[in-house]
Scaffold this active site. Structure first.
Site, short mmCIF file in Angstrom:
data_model
loop_
_atom_site.label_atom_id
_atom_site.label_comp_id
_atom_site.label_asym_id
_atom_site.label_seq_id
_atom_site.Cartn_x
_atom_site.Cartn_y
_atom_site.Cartn_z
N TYR A 190 0.82 -1.24 0.00
CA TYR A 190 0.00 0.00 0.00
C TYR A 190 0.84 1.28 0.00
O TYR A 190 2.04 1.23 0.24
CB TYR A 190 -1.09 -0.02 1.06
CG TYR A 190 -0.78 -0.06 2.52
CD1 TYR A 190 0.46 0.23 3.05
CD2 TYR A 190 -1.82 -0.35 3.42
CE1 TYR A 190 0.67 0.22 4.41
CE2 TYR A 190 -1.63 -0.36 4.79
CZ TYR A 190 -0.37 -0.08 5.28
OH TYR A 190 -0.18 -0.09 6.62
N GLU A 191 0.22 2.36 -0.31
CA GLU A 191 0.92 3.63 -0.58
C GLU A 191 1.97 3.47 -1.68
O GLU A 191 2.99 4.16 -1.67
CB GLU A 191 1.58 4.22 0.68
CG GLU A 191 0.67 4.42 1.86
CD GLU A 191 -0.51 5.35 1.58
OE1 GLU A 191 -0.44 6.09 0.59
OE2 GLU A 191 -1.49 5.32 2.35
N GLY A 192 1.68 2.60 -2.64
CA GLY A 192 2.62 2.35 -3.73
C GLY A 192 3.46 1.13 -3.43
O GLY A 192 4.24 1.13 -2.48
#
Lengths: 596, 596
Positions: free
Chosen positions: A437-439
């Site tokens: 998550y968050e990339g």
């Protein structure tokens, strides 16, 4: 045993490696004295270990649950968040004018690490609010700031980031959520957002959703995305809560880990339209969202480090307690398994990587403070550039590292590690989200290659390598096999990193796929070399302290040994990474799709 | 998409690398023609993909459960096991005189891989029965064989291994379960055994527990352990079932993975004593148990390979289907993510490691057949020694590899991978047991270092390295950059492995802790060099087939590309492993216990 904040190492890194003294000297950071910082860390440690950590395993066993559009969070979360908010922890790094403490990121970062180390699921609500606050501080109108910031900063309300849609994960160009202007300055929002962390919960009075959506005439792709504030409850002019907005949680996910953190599917506008207001200018939403993202990415890196520390502590406690088999060197009876070399190897691997990632992240926080507070604009810009180079490394490498550490944590426990009651398995499950998550790590690596390395022709990277070489020279001035070993590996590591930076810059135009075939490996290489550099710096400082007879000798000796381990076992991987990056793209790219 | 057996690769490896032709020429293996083997594999593949694989994810969601001493297994397991037994799959490798098919291990091994690849939890019941059968074949009395073997071989009954006790995990010297002779040839067994796979279930009429226990006058430690047969139901002289024995399941574990496989706590003798009979001679129990263990260790290696294959297939299917972001080389619209280089890197890493581990394991199976069936005793002994060197590598490396592959499988899925419904997360959870049970990787590494390397002064290891060098020479005779790259990495790998074998042999007496500080790394090094060797052999053969215009050109080209990837990305780690083993012990061993 429950998580205890590693205050000794945190203070060492904050003061000696990341330069709290220099940060304290910046305008606006006068209150952040070493004494104040230490007091803040100690107080935060008490709260995290005493209140938040005990909720971690219970929240995993009995997670947050959804019923009829509402989410009941795990037992104790609501009360703990109230205490968190009232003590001012949400506002630690935020401006005093909106109810925060205004402390620099370098002081806030260890507190963030502790919160995540105690309980990832709980800490996520604060991480998301931090992101929303950053975005509003940067791009919000005065009215939006006046309405939303203080309740967010004081933890009365919480924030969310609404990016992902079923067809738009890493690829935000595919966002379809619509925002229709109503002529009165508001918009009606229609669409489905998924994977919304704390998208619905019962821990705060209101939830401020920051939502990416497209206005009717927006251009396609990422240049047509705007950012909207969509509160769960509308907010009246006096700040009181108004009507329930048309933004509803239709389900939460059944996840591998971080189970106490509700991951919502949010439906906007199914009953006439969710009312939102535009943040900043139309079509600049992605730019603003990246403000949240960069803050959140650094925060996710801290999640990795906090989780790794917790997994390490748990493994050490078990290894000291579990008695099994004789000592290899031949004592009579069975001994605690910490005496067995392979257990010790795993513990040192866990410990050294956690310490290295911590050091690199805190150094990054110090750079961020200089980028924010320094009086000189050029100095601010120079620090910002280095910080921004480090963000994908801190996020990507610290989280990849945390997966390995959590895995080793289970392994140290043997069969007991596979039993959920022991708790080690929870870390293994929880860790797996951090590289996603968050990339994902690949997205971080894209950022590192594209925006952070190729765009300036490798200048920032080379500047860091020059600093690594200065540390190599310092190591050369010290006697003893530990420093010689660390120096040898660091010299090889910096050479390997330099070769890879040159390769990336030279080949980006001519053979972009080959470069990106090695992008994640480049990120890992940057992580181990820059993390190894911090461990080397720590060893040099520890040796000076020992020579001067200052401080805790056992701590400094352990730091040197840990740096040595990191050099021999982790930094020593630089050669194979370099070779896989520079020679390895043919194998990556050879097959046709139908050969898979 | 559910698991499909990779028949093409299995047949290639079985025929071309592991030498089915030579096995078929051994006395007693006349029936194992390539045609028969192919037909067996195809039939098994149908059963596994059609019947067993569809139960895998369901069994994870609704696992086996315990109530009042009984275990109800996951939905469909009972019926599938009946089909498995009736089709003769349990007896595939076992003697025809006890109802088996008498096929060589090389033909049985792909079938075992398929079963595990389809459903680890289900396949475990068969794995444990295989171990019990092996132990009874070797050490059971004629009466015991007559009573127990046919029902086990035909899957009417199942077997278990009862080693672990709360204080005795890796350390079997600590076993406390007591066996009291009754004067009538039977013993009463008293004690608690934990982590007993399929220790209780409803899939067969009877369960034959093989139990380690101590007789009253037994010496302490591992030399005082005997092996007993303790059936769940006593068996009458005519083979019918008698009274319920005093061996009861008091609970099953709540585990991270393999949830459909019941892991029992068994209480022996709480109601007067469980009746058991001695297997073989008193105090030789560990030796017999190692027969089960070695069979089971090889089997767990196959679990790793099967699971890795399943995780790879799932990731490939998702990567072909999931459309996200534009192609880097610049197509217009978004593309399937298999086109993104880092996704491809992960898929190639998963694929190449799975293929390499498969090849090494099947080669091991062929050696085992030669060790078992060859007419010449010296040849049998020579093959056995090489096989036994490989067992800890096949178990340890294949399972460590499977963890990484399962991890990458989740990562390829991005956020969807973290959602349990997708199924990738189950592989990540399931994989974690494989490096733990039947001896952790550290226990495998102890075996590799002690019994398999130092005992013969590195002779077997050096013999293998000489064979690797022969393949290097063959690579040298081929044109093209792929073969040059593979050769370069294999040459370095064999040099590194040789240096480490020399180091291990030379330092075992003088610095045993330093050697064992690197034991797991040595195991991994052996795995990648010997696995890389098999991939190199495969590439050489593929090139010959291509030159001759034989067979499936796309398959052979993919094999060469996959071997190239393995060399550049996996085998290239040999240097860092060598350096961590030879230079890295100081950092492992430096800290005092209280510095942790």
């Amino acid at each position: 045993m429950s998580y205890q904040a590693p205050l000794k190492d945190m203070l060492f890194v904050m003061n000696e490696l990341a330069g709290l003294g220099a940060v304290n000297a910046l305008p606006g950071c006068e209150d952040a004295t070493p004494e104040t910082a230490e007091a803040v860390l100690e107080e935060n440690a008490k709260f995290c270990s005493g209140v938040v950590a005990p909720l971690n395993h219970e929240g995993d066993k009995e997670p947050s649950f959804w019923k009829d559009g509402n989410v009941t969070t795990a037992k104790g979360f609501k009360e703990a968040f109230k205490q968190f908010a009232e003590a001012g922890w949400q506002g630690l790094q935020h401006p005093t004018e909106f109810g925060g403490q205004g402390l620099p990121k370098l002081v806030g970062t260890p507190c963030v690490e502790m919160l995540h180390g105690s309980n990832l699921s709980f800490a996520l609500v604060a991480l998301l609010s931090d992101g929303a606050i950053e975005a509003l501080l940067t791009a919000g109108s005065d009215e939006q700031k006046a309405t939303f910031l203080e309740p967010l900063v004081t933890g009365k309300w919480t924030g969310t980031m609404n990016l992902t849609e079923p067809q738009a994960g890493s690829d935000l160009a595919a966002v379809r959520t619509r925002a229709v202007p109503q002529g009165d300055g508001t918009y009606k929002i229609f669409g489905t957002k998924i994977f919304i962390t704390y998208g619905e919960h019962d821990m705060a009075e209101n939830i401020i959703h920051l939502v990416l959506a497209r206005t009717p005439d927006a251009p396609p792709g990422v240049k047509g995305i705007s950012l909207f504030i969509v509160p769960k409850f509308m907010v009246n002019a006096d700040g009181s809560l108004g009507a329930r907005n048309d933004a509803h949680c239709v389900s939460i996910e059944h996840k591998l880990g971080i189970k106490a953190s509700p991951t919502a599917v949010l439906q906007f506008g199914d009953n006439g339209g969710a009312i939102g207001t535009l943040v900043g200018e139309e079509n600049r939403g992605l730019e603003y969202m990246f403000i949240m993202m960069n803050a959140a990415r650094f925060g996710v890196g801290m999640q990795g480090i906090g989780l790794a520390e917790n997994a390490y502590q748990k493994a050490v406690a078990f290894a000291k307690e579990r008695v099994q088999s004789r000592d290899l060197a031949g004592s009579a009876g069975p001994v605690a398994i910490i005496n067995h070399p392979d257990v010790r190897r795993m513990l040192m691997s866990m410990r050294s990587q956690t310490e290295a990632a911590r050091a690199l992240a805190y150094v990054g926080a110090g750079l961020s403070d200089a980028a924010h507070y320094h009086a000189d604009a050029d100095t601010r810009a120079a620090n910002l550039a280095v910080y921004e180079y480090l963000v994908p490394v801190i996020k990507g490498w610290s989280t990849e590292m945390s997966e390995n550490v959590a895995r080793d944590g289970v392994q140290v426990h043997g069969g007991m590690g596979f039993i959920e009651e022991t708790g080690a398995a929870q870390h293994y499950r929880d860790a797996k989200i951090l590289t996603i998550y968050e990339g994902t790590t690949a997205i971080q690596a894209n950022d590192l290659v594209g925006r952070k390395t190729v765009r300036d022709g490798g200048k920032i990277a080379k500047g860091l390598i020059a600093q690594v070489r200065a540390t190599e020279a310092e190591l050369g001035a010290l006697d003893g096999s530990d420093f010689a070993a660390i120096r040898k590996q660091l010299e090889q590591g910096s050479k390997d990193l330099e070769a890879v930076v040159d390769y990336v810059v030279a080949n980006m135009k001519s053979d972009i796929k080959a470069v990106f075939a090695g992008s994640v490996l480049y990120l890992k290489l940057a992580g181990i070399v820059l993390g190894g550099w911090q461990m080397a710096r720590a060893a040099v400082i520890a040796q000076r302290k020992l020579a001067a007879g200052e401080g805790d000798a056992a701590f400094y000796k352990a730091k040197i040994a840990t740096a040595r381990f990191f050099a021999d076992h982790i930094l020593s991987q630089s050669g194979s990474l370099r070779s896989a990056i520079i020679d390895g793209s043919a194998g990556v790219l050879a097959l046709d799709e139908d050969q898979f």
